[in-house]
Motif scaffolding. Structure first.
Motif, short mmCIF file in Angstrom:
data_model
loop_
_atom_site.label_atom_id
_atom_site.label_comp_id
_atom_site.label_asym_id
_atom_site.label_seq_id
_atom_site.Cartn_x
_atom_site.Cartn_y
_atom_site.Cartn_z
N THR A 86 0.83 -1.21 0.00
CA THR A 86 0.00 0.00 0.00
C THR A 86 0.86 1.25 0.00
O THR A 86 0.60 2.21 -0.75
N SER A 87 1.90 1.26 0.83
CA SER A 87 2.76 2.43 0.94
C SER A 87 3.50 2.70 -0.37
O SER A 87 3.56 3.84 -0.85
N ILE A 88 4.04 1.64 -0.95
CA ILE A 88 4.77 1.81 -2.22
C ILE A 88 3.83 2.27 -3.33
O ILE A 88 4.16 3.17 -4.12
N TRP A 89 2.65 1.68 -3.37
CA TRP A 89 1.69 2.03 -4.43
C TRP A 89 1.25 3.50 -4.31
O TRP A 89 1.23 4.23 -5.31
N VAL A 90 0.93 3.94 -3.09
CA VAL A 90 0.49 5.33 -2.88
C VAL A 90 1.60 6.30 -3.27
O VAL A 90 1.37 7.30 -3.98
N CYS A 91 2.83 6.04 -2.81
CA CYS A 91 3.94 6.96 -3.11
C CYS A 91 4.28 6.94 -4.60
O CYS A 91 4.62 7.97 -5.18
N TRP A 92 4.17 5.77 -5.21
CA TRP A 92 4.46 5.67 -6.65
C TRP A 92 3.41 6.42 -7.47
O TRP A 92 3.75 7.17 -8.40
N LYS A 93 2.14 6.24 -7.12
CA LYS A 93 1.07 6.92 -7.85
C LYS A 93 1.08 8.43 -7.60
O LYS A 93 0.59 9.20 -8.44
N SER A 94 1.64 8.84 -6.49
CA SER A 94 1.69 10.27 -6.15
C SER A 94 2.87 10.99 -6.79
O SER A 94 3.02 12.20 -6.61
N LYS A 95 3.70 10.23 -7.51
CA LYS A 95 4.86 10.78 -8.20
C LYS A 95 5.93 11.27 -7.21
O LYS A 95 5.76 11.19 -6.00
N VAL A 96 7.00 11.79 -7.75
CA VAL A 96 8.11 12.27 -6.92
C VAL A 96 7.69 13.52 -6.16
O VAL A 96 7.11 14.44 -6.75
N PRO A 97 7.92 13.57 -4.84
CA PRO A 97 7.53 14.76 -4.08
C PRO A 97 8.30 15.99 -4.55
O PRO A 97 9.51 15.93 -4.77
N LYS A 98 7.59 17.10 -4.69
CA LYS A 98 8.21 18.33 -5.19
C LYS A 98 8.47 19.35 -4.10
O LYS A 98 9.46 20.06 -4.13
N THR A 99 7.55 19.46 -3.15
CA THR A 99 7.70 20.45 -2.09
C THR A 99 8.39 19.83 -0.88
O THR A 99 8.44 18.61 -0.71
N LEU A 100 8.94 20.69 -0.02
CA LEU A 100 9.58 20.21 1.20
C LEU A 100 8.59 19.47 2.09
O LEU A 100 8.92 18.43 2.67
N ALA A 101 7.36 19.98 2.17
CA ALA A 101 6.35 19.33 3.01
C ALA A 101 6.03 17.93 2.50
O ALA A 101 5.79 17.00 3.29
N GLN A 102 6.02 17.73 1.18
CA GLN A 102 5.78 16.41 0.61
C GLN A 102 6.96 15.48 0.89
O GLN A 102 6.77 14.29 1.19
N LYS A 103 8.18 16.00 0.80
CA LYS A 103 9.36 15.18 1.11
C LYS A 103 9.36 14.77 2.58
O LYS A 103 9.67 13.62 2.91
N ASN A 104 9.01 15.70 3.45
CA ASN A 104 8.91 15.38 4.88
C ASN A 104 7.84 14.33 5.12
O ASN A 104 7.99 13.45 5.98
N LEU A 105 6.76 14.42 4.36
CA LEU A 105 5.66 13.47 4.51
C LEU A 105 6.11 12.06 4.15
O LEU A 105 5.85 11.11 4.90
N GLU A 106 6.79 11.90 3.04
CA GLU A 106 7.26 10.58 2.65
C GLU A 106 8.32 10.06 3.62
O GLU A 106 8.35 8.86 3.94
N PHE A 107 9.18 10.93 4.09
CA PHE A 107 10.17 10.55 5.10
C PHE A 107 9.47 10.00 6.34
O PHE A 107 9.88 8.98 6.91
N SER A 108 8.39 10.65 6.74
CA SER A 108 7.62 10.22 7.91
C SER A 108 6.90 8.89 7.67
O SER A 108 6.78 8.07 8.57
N ILE A 109 6.43 8.70 6.44
CA ILE A 109 5.78 7.43 6.09
C ILE A 109 6.75 6.27 6.28
O ILE A 109 6.40 5.23 6.85
N VAL A 110 7.98 6.47 5.84
CA VAL A 110 8.97 5.39 5.95
C VAL A 110 9.35 5.15 7.41
O VAL A 110 9.59 4.01 7.82
N ILE A 111 9.40 6.20 8.22
CA ILE A 111 9.66 6.02 9.65
C ILE A 111 8.58 5.15 10.28
O ILE A 111 8.87 4.21 11.04
N CYS A 112 7.32 5.44 9.96
CA CYS A 112 6.21 4.61 10.47
C CYS A 112 6.36 3.16 10.02
O CYS A 112 6.21 2.24 10.82
#
Length: 427
Positions: free
Chosen positions: A301-327
């Protein structure tokens, strides 16, 4: 005393919410507001600092880190002697050098030094979060409260463990993302991985996102650290480390209350009365089938959501994906100790500072608050003579950190998906 801890904690949290409601409507004096929050904060701090697990202060430090600091100098071959259970040194040999300065002090002096360094690290984390996010006013108070009420943080302190230092490395990694210091991000994650292996998942994420400079920093740092360890201590000691610290627990989960991962949650369904038993369990194919299905669901689920959401462009999106991986690292790690849950202070702190791409709205904020509360409760166990209560407690409530992290992962994934579809409505 265990019931008093939970009741006192819940009462103090209720007072904080009441003060928040009253302060917004009727109180304008900032000193009165700080006093209104300060009293319940102090009560929580005293309760958690004195009544949380473990009952013997500095258990991990005294039985693992403190002796390892001297053994690595005087007789490294004794670092990984059989026995010792969970309270033994489990890092690769070179990490023991970090504790050598402590081991040449008396045990009480070592405790004081560790406490001072730990408090300094937490103050640094809070300060960096405030400066990084430009937090002020009520949000600054909320950030302070986030740390004051966090049960896993006190548990980590009382154990004399090192997870809060890894939290500092993760926060510095977020700063590297902000200032585009990808190589140093990889270096920090490598250090974190050597100390706490679940951090390795963040390096895997960087590779999947093709952030090659960060991967280079990670690879170079790991090569230097592991290579130095092999050069100094030889291959045989590292084979012993693997056999005693990795192979012993491979495919054998623990059902103890302070193991808060998929494995910990599932293993409590196959082992009764094991909340304070840290012996590895033998499991059959049915357990493995359910385990792999849950792991596949979480990772897929995590890989699919991040893949479909494309590469994060903003700092807030990068922080969000970083936090997803921590979880994810907490949920899927074979052994995810409760003190690892201090890592969630990073996404929670970023959320308070509006540095995560999570939409505004009551549903989002209440969901985040629920996750914070579930992962901040005191670390302890409750004894009861009520069979019905014992059933729900043993199989479900004791895993509230796991459920809180699962809820947070769901929120972050939903926010990532929502942000990709509605980029103009992000926070």
């Amino acid at each position: 005393m265990r019931v008093i801890l939970y009741l006192g904690y819940i009462a103090a949290i209720s007072v904080i919410f009441a003060v928040n409601l009253v302060a917004k409507k009727y109180i304008k004096n900032s000193w009165l507001i700080w006093l209104g929050y300060g009293i319940p904060f102090l009560a929580i701090a005293i309760l958690l600092a004195t009544l949380s697990s473990p009952y013997v202060l500095f258990s991990d430090f005294d039985k693992a880190y403190y002796p390892a600091g001297r053994l690595v100098i005087e007789n490294p071959s004794l670092l990984y002697q059989p026995g010792g259970g969970i309270h033994k040194f489990v890092n690769i040999p070179i990490v023991a050098f970090l504790f050598t300065p402590f081991s040449y002090l008396s045990i009480n002096q070592a405790h004081i030094l560790l406490s001072v360094i730990s408090i300094a690290a937490i103050i640094a984390i809070i300060y960096i979060l405030i400066k990084f996010s430009h937090i002020s006013g009520q949000r600054r108070l909320a950030l302070l409260g986030l740390f004051v009420i966090n049960g896993p943080l006190y548990y980590c302190f009382r154990e004399g463990n090192t997870s809060h230092f890894v939290l500092l490395f993760l926060l510095l990694g977020v700063l590297c993302i902000r200032y585009q210091r990808e190589f140093w991000l990889g270096c920090l994650l490598a250090i974190g991985t050597v100390i706490k292996p679940p951090i390795l998942l963040l390096a895997v994420y960087l590779a999947l996102r093709k952030r090659w400079m960060a991967c280079t920093g990670f690879a170079v740092s790991m090569l230097i650290i592991v290579g130095s360890s092999l050069l100094v201590f030889g291959l045989d000691l590292h084979i012993t480390w693997y056999q005693e610290c990795i192979q012993t627990y491979a495919g054998k989960p623990l059902a103890a209350y302070n193991v808060q991962s998929v494995d910990g949650f599932l293993s409590r369904f196959i082992a009764s009365n094991h909340l304070t038993n840290w012996s590895p369990l033998e499991v059959d194919w049915r357990y493995k089938l359910v385990r792999y299905a849950l792991l596949a669901l979480l990772l897929g689920t995590s890989i699919w959501v991040c893949w479909k959401s494309k590469v994060p462009k903003t700092l807030a999106q990068k922080n969000l994906e970083f936090s997803i991986v921590i979880c994810l690292s907490l949920l899927i790690s074979p052994i995810s100790w409760t003190h690892y849950y201090v890592y969630l202070l990073l996404p929670f702190g970023l959320y308070i500072g509006k540095q995560l791409a999570i939409p505004q709205g009551r549903l989002w904020s209440r969901s985040m608050l629920s996750s914070i509360l579930l992962t901040s409760l005191p670390v302890n166990t409750i004894d009861s003579q009520n069979s019905m209560f014992d059933f729900w407690y043993y199989y479900f409530f004791v895993s509230h950190y796991f459920f809180g992290c699962l809820l947070l992962l769901g929120i972050l994934l939903a926010a990532r998906w929502y942000g990709a579809k509605h980029p103009l409505t992000e926070a």
